[in-house]
Design a protein around this motif. Structure first.
Motif, PDB file in Angstrom:
ATOM      1  N   ILE A 268      16.299  19.561 -29.204  1.00  0.00           N
ATOM      2  CA  ILE A 268      15.943  19.398 -30.484  1.00  0.00           C
ATOM      3  C   ILE A 268      14.186  19.758 -30.496  1.00  0.00           C
ATOM      4  N   LEU A 269      13.692  19.376 -29.500  1.00  0.00           N
ATOM      5  CA  LEU A 269      12.263  19.833 -29.746  1.00  0.00           C
ATOM      6  C   LEU A 269      11.933  21.517 -29.556  1.00  0.00           C
ATOM      7  N   TYR A 270      12.882  21.915 -28.978  1.00  0.00           N
ATOM      8  CA  TYR A 270      12.545  23.398 -28.732  1.00  0.00           C
ATOM      9  C   TYR A 270      12.919  24.204 -30.046  1.00  0.00           C
ATOM     10  N   ASP A 271      14.007  23.638 -30.698  1.00  0.00           N
ATOM     11  CA  ASP A 271      14.475  24.208 -32.136  1.00  0.00           C
ATOM     12  C   ASP A 271      13.330  23.658 -33.244  1.00  0.00           C
TER      13      ASP A 271
ATOM     14  N   GLY B  16       6.361  13.020 -22.423  1.00  0.00           N
ATOM     15  CA  GLY B  16       7.169  12.037 -23.589  1.00  0.00           C
ATOM     16  C   GLY B  16       8.596  11.611 -22.852  1.00  0.00           C
ATOM     17  N   GLY B  17       9.248  10.702 -23.611  1.00  0.00           N
ATOM     18  CA  GLY B  17      10.460  10.466 -23.161  1.00  0.00           C
ATOM     19  C   GLY B  17      10.491   9.196 -22.728  1.00  0.00           C
ATOM     20  N   PRO B  18      11.731   8.405 -22.116  1.00  0.00           N
ATOM     21  CA  PRO B  18      11.783   7.022 -21.928  1.00  0.00           C
ATOM     22  C   PRO B  18      10.803   6.573 -20.970  1.00  0.00           C
ATOM     23  N   CYS B  19      10.522   7.075 -19.752  1.00  0.00           N
ATOM     24  CA  CYS B  19       9.566   6.789 -18.797  1.00  0.00           C
ATOM     25  C   CYS B  19       8.093   6.679 -19.523  1.00  0.00           C
ATOM     26  N   ALA B  20       7.863   7.436 -20.429  1.00  0.00           N
ATOM     27  CA  ALA B  20       6.394   7.365 -21.034  1.00  0.00           C
ATOM     28  C   ALA B  20       6.186   5.900 -21.659  1.00  0.00           C
ATOM     29  N   TYR B  21       7.034   4.971 -21.714  1.00  0.00           N
ATOM     30  CA  TYR B  21       6.864   3.637 -22.023  1.00  0.00           C
ATOM     31  C   TYR B  21       6.129   2.723 -21.055  1.00  0.00           C
TER      32      TYR B  21
ATOM     33  N   GLU C  83       9.764   8.769 -30.324  1.00  0.00           N
ATOM     34  CA  GLU C  83      10.661   9.661 -30.724  1.00  0.00           C
ATOM     35  C   GLU C  83       9.785  10.936 -30.911  1.00  0.00           C
ATOM     36  N   GLY C  84      10.276  11.892 -30.307  1.00  0.00           N
ATOM     37  CA  GLY C  84       9.647  13.525 -30.352  1.00  0.00           C
ATOM     38  C   GLY C  84       9.600  13.983 -31.651  1.00  0.00           C
ATOM     39  N   GLU C  85      10.522  13.788 -32.719  1.00  0.00           N
ATOM     40  CA  GLU C  85      10.381  14.553 -33.642  1.00  0.00           C
ATOM     41  C   GLU C  85       9.293  14.078 -34.831  1.00  0.00           C
ATOM     42  N   VAL C  86       8.525  13.127 -34.373  1.00  0.00           N
ATOM     43  CA  VAL C  86       7.677  12.623 -35.561  1.00  0.00           C
ATOM     44  C   VAL C  86       6.259  13.371 -35.850  1.00  0.00           C
ATOM     45  N   VAL C  87       5.343  13.198 -34.701  1.00  0.00           N
ATOM     46  CA  VAL C  87       3.783  13.552 -34.949  1.00  0.00           C
ATOM     47  C   VAL C  87       3.469  14.910 -34.340  1.00  0.00           C
ATOM     48  N   TYR C  88       4.568  15.600 -33.701  1.00  0.00           N
ATOM     49  CA  TYR C  88       4.121  16.785 -33.135  1.00  0.00           C
ATOM     50  C   TYR C  88       3.342  17.910 -33.968  1.00  0.00           C
ATOM     51  N   ASP C  89       3.843  17.884 -35.288  1.00  0.00           N
ATOM     52  CA  ASP C  89       3.476  18.985 -36.038  1.00  0.00           C
ATOM     53  C   ASP C  89       1.922  18.705 -36.162  1.00  0.00           C
ATOM     54  N   GLU C  90       1.390  17.397 -36.321  1.00  0.00           N
ATOM     55  CA  GLU C  90       0.135  17.281 -36.779  1.00  0.00           C
ATOM     56  C   GLU C  90      -0.581  17.506 -35.438  1.00  0.00           C
ATOM     57  N   LEU C  91      -0.095  17.249 -34.137  1.00  0.00           N
ATOM     58  CA  LEU C  91      -0.852  17.412 -32.814  1.00  0.00           C
ATOM     59  C   LEU C  91      -1.036  19.115 -32.592  1.00  0.00           C
ATOM     60  N   LEU C  92      -0.068  19.772 -33.010  1.00  0.00           N
ATOM     61  CA  LEU C  92      -0.303  21.165 -33.092  1.00  0.00           C
ATOM     62  C   LEU C  92      -1.129  21.726 -34.065  1.00  0.00           C
ATOM     63  N   ASP C  93      -1.166  21.228 -35.298  1.00  0.00           N
ATOM     64  CA  ASP C  93      -2.114  21.557 -36.288  1.00  0.00           C
ATOM     65  C   ASP C  93      -3.669  21.169 -35.702  1.00  0.00           C
TER      66      ASP C  93
ATOM     67  N   ASP D 165      19.385  10.812 -40.949  1.00  0.00           N
ATOM     68  CA  ASP D 165      19.867  11.893 -41.664  1.00  0.00           C
ATOM     69  C   ASP D 165      18.898  13.143 -42.030  1.00  0.00           C
ATOM     70  N   GLY D 166      17.694  12.870 -42.210  1.00  0.00           N
ATOM     71  CA  GLY D 166      16.773  13.748 -42.250  1.00  0.00           C
ATOM     72  C   GLY D 166      16.152  14.365 -40.968  1.00  0.00           C
ATOM     73  N   ALA D 167      16.538  13.741 -39.788  1.00  0.00           N
ATOM     74  CA  ALA D 167      15.958  14.265 -38.631  1.00  0.00           C
ATOM     75  C   ALA D 167      16.411  15.871 -38.174  1.00  0.00           C
ATOM     76  N   CYS D 168      15.537  16.188 -37.424  1.00  0.00           N
ATOM     77  CA  CYS D 168      15.947  17.686 -37.177  1.00  0.00           C
ATOM     78  C   CYS D 168      17.206  17.651 -36.227  1.00  0.00           C
ATOM     79  N   TYR D 169      17.949  18.600 -36.116  1.00  0.00           N
ATOM     80  CA  TYR D 169      19.143  18.896 -35.372  1.00  0.00           C
ATOM     81  C   TYR D 169      19.225  20.130 -34.846  1.00  0.00           C
ATOM     82  N   PRO D 170      19.595  20.531 -33.732  1.00  0.00           N
ATOM     83  CA  PRO D 170      19.457  21.824 -33.303  1.00  0.00           C
ATOM     84  C   PRO D 170      20.906  22.676 -33.691  1.00  0.00           C
ATOM     85  N   GLU D 171      20.932  23.271 -34.486  1.00  0.00           N
ATOM     86  CA  GLU D 171      22.300  23.840 -35.061  1.00  0.00           C
ATOM     87  C   GLU D 171      22.450  25.186 -34.265  1.00  0.00           C
ATOM     88  N   LYS D 172      21.643  25.869 -33.615  1.00  0.00           N
ATOM     89  CA  LYS D 172      21.971  26.789 -32.961  1.00  0.00           C
ATOM     90  C   LYS D 172      21.390  26.637 -31.429  1.00  0.00           C
TER      91      LYS D 172
END
Ligand code: SF4
Ligand code: SF4
Lengths: 251, 624
Positions: B58-61, B146-151, B167-177, B241-248
């Motif tokens: 998911i993150l890779y995509d 990140g991931g479960p052990c990060a708790y 959950e990984g999908e949320v703030v990475y964009d901001e971090l990269l910007d 439903d809006g969350a990223c899903y790796p289609e390929k």
């Protein structure tokens, strides 16, 4: 309807094994939506037969798989569809139709062509040295007997490879594999036809190993790149060897 | 030919060279000159395990959808390659470009289980990145976990620049910007970390100081940088439903542990078993819609060419659209070269029907996870499954032709008595008896086979049992011996099998699960002494760890065998997961009183995550 697919195995995919190639093609068939036939039974599998497994480390321009399909459009369209669903390192070169009575790829193989050259990092300082090495390899193939020790379950056994070396020729690499002249850094190489299949079989690594051992030098076989160029079967009517591809026809 | 980081000579002498050569279908190649950020995404285990992980895909995509980022993959070199890399000083590389990891901007490491901690150090070490974040400069990537052990990231806090909590999908964009801006402005690495600390969900361990009391417990954990918040809030996806899903997704050539399409049908669990961390940290339950999943199933099967599809979630039977979805999958795909692999389901008429359609009844087995051997103890852990459920389910299945049952239990749960432990054998026996009672002799094909497996209980952060004492490995083994002994007394003992987990490994897990920063020294010491691939029983060596604990003067029992007081400050208390500490403590007290708590669909128990305004918390409840 039986189809014969010819494909290449190149680049880093020289490091994937035969089972991986099989699994890859099963997935390609589904991605390309090929109407492949499945076997009967509780867990049906695709009807698919590969010619002759290639050792890890070797590359190839002449790999074959036969499949059984319920329908197909045309040779060209099939090839393009498979390539669009696959990777360039396993490029499909042709898809041809076989007679229903044709023997499958695995059963019919009798010989294979290989070209051998030096990898970039193993190239000697001069082109002359490189050329000389392959002249030497050619001379080795032409000896009256090419003895090597084969390890079997029962122990070691000396075998003569000579009757299984059918044709050898040294020369400029771009002439030995004209279709892919650009792809190597080396300038010289050896082309050789070897018996391959269930009746008699010699692997090019065996020949190379015998040569290097006889030579007693420091060269190791990983310095050489081996590429399979073509697989042959015997045409029953004439008794002559013809490429597996030639058993099929475009549709 | 394509540039490879390893020579042919090396690749031809190690096992499965394709672990290191990349070139898989759907792997992403970009021109390094045209991207601003190089991101190395690492799963610190061997390729076949790492490639099977959906979260990474998911993150890779998601990262590679950005034009300015090239995200590549890194896995742990197997034990045959590790010494070669060290000896020949070959830096660890990413699969796609084959470039050294050290030259990347980010190294993201996913933390899925505690026993991968030494593998993290191997990754850093082989990359030539200083193990301690404090020693790093701009010449090193930003190392983020990140991931479960990060708790509870504290046992590995010194090795990371950042942790991402949630959950990984949320703030990475901001971090990269933010990273791009700061790089452009030629600012310092510290300034980047300060900017990152202000992004919700980002934890910069170097910005906090921990002080301890004389008894070894934490006195305080305080921010020492003005940009660091006192508490870090876990991030979550509110609309699945809006969350990223790796289609390929990237499709490996070599066989991996998960060679199939995996559909994540929902996140979270309504049940609230008191030992279960996943059930707490992924609250509330959020479902994907059946329509979206149907469409995803079709497109993913076509894009991947996989011959198998499976569903993933914590408790699939609780997915409201399960029946519709499963029937759709079977009708649409089964028999067309695609297998539908079912998740473990509550045994009832529906599940038995679908199971009989997709699997060979004679070869497959039924699975129950009662977790505890007696109803009393199941009430303590809030596991809703009753003996009646199990026996009724088994009876129905036996009539349908099944004759194998697997039962999963835990040993060492809070308040456990010998009677509870023996209950494991008694319950197994009752399942066997049920077979002989329900299936007439002439219809039986062979004996019934009941396999009971026990794992050892590890108290986890953010669960009601975070206050609980954990057993020593001797105690664990005594308990296992008791089960084993009781099993042999059973009349149907020839139909019963029993196996139990490794106790020593569990004790270490217990230390890491609830450990603090002082444990980091032990992990580093164990790594230096040769510990690696501890999650693999063939390479796990307990003596190394025992020596490392002794050398660092860290007491295992302090972390494991101590029941905590109500007010003790835990290493992970700085994280706000949404579920309140009051709720967890209430649950701990109810556990000791053997009282059960209804699940989220029966009744809301006010755990604290209602404020996220999503998922099951918003559902209408009929029974109230
Ligand atoms: S059912 Fe219980 S053990 Fe399973 S995920 Fe939900 S809370 Fe955890
Ligand atoms: S707030 Fe209520 S419904 Fe929502 S997760 Fe917590 S207990 Fe369940």
């Amino acid at each position: 309807m039986k189809l014969r697919i010819r494909f290449r195995k190149q680049e880093e995919l020289r490091f994937i094994g035969h089972l991986d190639v099989m699994r890859y093609f099963q997935k390609v068939m589904r991605r390309a939506q090929v109407a492949i036939r499945y076997s009967e039974g509780f867990s049906p599998h695709q009807i698919m037969s590969f010619a002759s497994p290639l050792s890890v480390g070797l590359i190839s321009n002449g790999e074959y798989v036969d499949i059984d399909v319920s329908s197909a459009d045309s040779s060209e369209a099939m090839r393009d569809r498979l390539n669009a669903a696959g990777v360039p390192q396993l490029q499909v070169l042709s898809v041809r139709r076989l007679d229903d009575s044709a023997k499958n790829a695995m059963a019919s193989v009798a010989a294979a062509d290989y070209v051998i050259w030096l990898k970039k990092e193993a190239l000697p300082a001069s082109r002359e040295e490189e050329k000389a090495l392959f002249e030497e390899l050619l001379a080795f193939c032409k000896r009256p007997s090419v003895l090597t020790v084969k390890k079997t379950k029962k122990g070691e056994k000396e075998v003569d490879l000579k009757p299984m070396i059918w044709n050898a020729q040294a020369g400029e690499l771009k002439l030995l594999r004209p279709a892919y002249a650009e792809a190597a850094d080396a300038a010289y190489g050896l082309s050789v036809r070897l018996a391959s299949g269930s009746a008699a079989n010699v692997k090019p690594e065996q020949l190379l190993g015998a040569f290097l051992e006889a030579r007693g030098g420091a060269e190791s076989s990983v310095s050489f790149q081996i590429e399979r160029e073509e697989l042959y079967a015997v045409k029953e009517e004439t008794g002559s060897l013809i490429p597996l591809e030639a058993f099929g026809s475009d549709f | 030919m394509k540039k490879l980081a390893l020579s042919d000579e090396i690749l031809l002498k190690i096992d499965k060279p394709a672990r290191y050569t990349g070139g898989e279908i759907n792997s992403v190649m970009k021109d390094p000159a045209k991207v601003a950020i190089r991101f190395a995404m690492c799963f610190p285990d061997v390729y076949e395990i790492g490639m099977s992980h959906l979260g990474i895909q998911i993150l890779y995509d998601m990262f590679n959808r950005r034009e300015d980022v090239w995200c590549e993959r890194v896995y742990s070199p197997w034990t045959d390659l590790d010494p070669i890399l060290r000896e020949r000083k070959i830096p660890l590389f990413a699969l796609e470009s084959q470039d050294p990891v050290r030259d990347f901007d980010f190294l993201g490491i996913t933390l899925q289980y505690e026993m991968c901690y030494t593998n993290i150090l191997q990754i850093l070490d082989l990359s030539g990145i200083p193990l301690h974040a404090a020693d790093r400069t701009w010449a090193d990537p930003i190392v983020i976990g990140g991931g479960p052990c990060a708790y509870n990231p504290e046992p590995i806090a010194p090795f990371f620049d950042l942790f991402y909590i949630g959950e990984g999908e949320v703030v990475y964009d901001e971090l990269l910007d933010r990273y791009k801006e700061i790089k452009k402005q030629n600012k310092s690495r510290l300034e980047f970390l300060e900017a990152a600390a202000q992004i919700p969900g980002i934890y910069v361990p170097g910005f906090y100081e921990v002080t301890y009391r004389e008894d070894g417990t934490i006195r305080a954990m305080t921010p020492v940088n003005p940009h660091a918040p006192a508490r870090v809030a876990r991030q979550l996806v509110t609309d699945m439903d809006g969350a990223c899903y790796p289609e390929k997704p990237v499709i490996p050539y070599i066989r991996t542990t998960q060679d199939r399409v995996v559909l994540e049908i929902m996140r979270g669990c309504i049940r609230g078993c008191r030992f279960c961390q996943a059930g707490m940290i992924y609250r509330p339950v959020r479902e994907r819609s059946v329509d979206e999943l149907k469409a995803l199933a079709k497109s993913m099967l076509l894009a991947t060419g996989h011959e198998e599809i499976s569903l993933s979630s914590l408790s699939s039977s609780d997915y409201t659209g399960l029946e519709e979805l499963v029937r759709f999958l079977i009708e649409e795909f089964e028999g067309r070269g695609v297998n539908v692999s079912l998740p473990s389901l509550r045994i009832d008429a529906f599940s038995l029907d679908v199971m009989s359609r997709v699997q060979d009844v004679k070869k497959s087995s039924l699975t129950f996870a009662p977790e505890a051997g007696s109803q009393r103890l199941r009430n303590v852990i809030n596991k809703g499954l009753t003996e009646e459920d199990i026996l009724k389910g088994s009876a129905e299945a036996f009539c349908g032709g099944w004759n194998r049952v697997k039962l999963y239990f835990m040993l060492g749960l809070p308040t456990e008595t010998d009677e509870d432990i023996e209950g494991i054998a008694l319950l197994s026996e009752k399942v066997a008896e049920t077979y002989y009672d329900t299936v007439p002799k002439e219809e039986r094909h062979g004996k019934v086979q009941v396999t009971a497996s026990t794992s050892f209980f590890v108290p986890k952060p953010f669960t009601p049992f975070q206050w609980a004492r954990m057993c020593s490995s001797e105690e664990f083994l005594e308990k296992a011996a008791l089960v084993n002994h009781k099993m042999r007394e059973m009349l149907n003992r020839k139909s019963l099998r029993y196996n139990w987990h490794e106790a020593e490994l569990t004790v270490l897990e217990g230390v890491f699960a609830r450990g603090d920063r002082r444990v980091a020294a032990v992990i580093e010491e164990a790594y230096r002494r040769g510990a690696l691939y501890d999650a693999w029983s063939e390479s796990f060596r307990n003596e190394i760890w025992m020596d490392a604990f002794a050398a660092c003067g860290v007491d295992i029992a302090f972390y494991t065998q101590r029941e905590r007081s109500r007010d003790e400050i835990f290493p992970w208390d700085f994280i706000d997961i949404g579920v309140s500490r009051e709720f967890l403590y209430r649950e701990w007290e109810k556990a000791l009183r053997e009282e059960v708590t209804p699940n989220c669909r029966e009744q809301c128990s006010g755990c604290g995550v209602r404020r996220y305004d999503c998922g099951v918390c918003l559902e209408e409840r009929s029974a109230r």
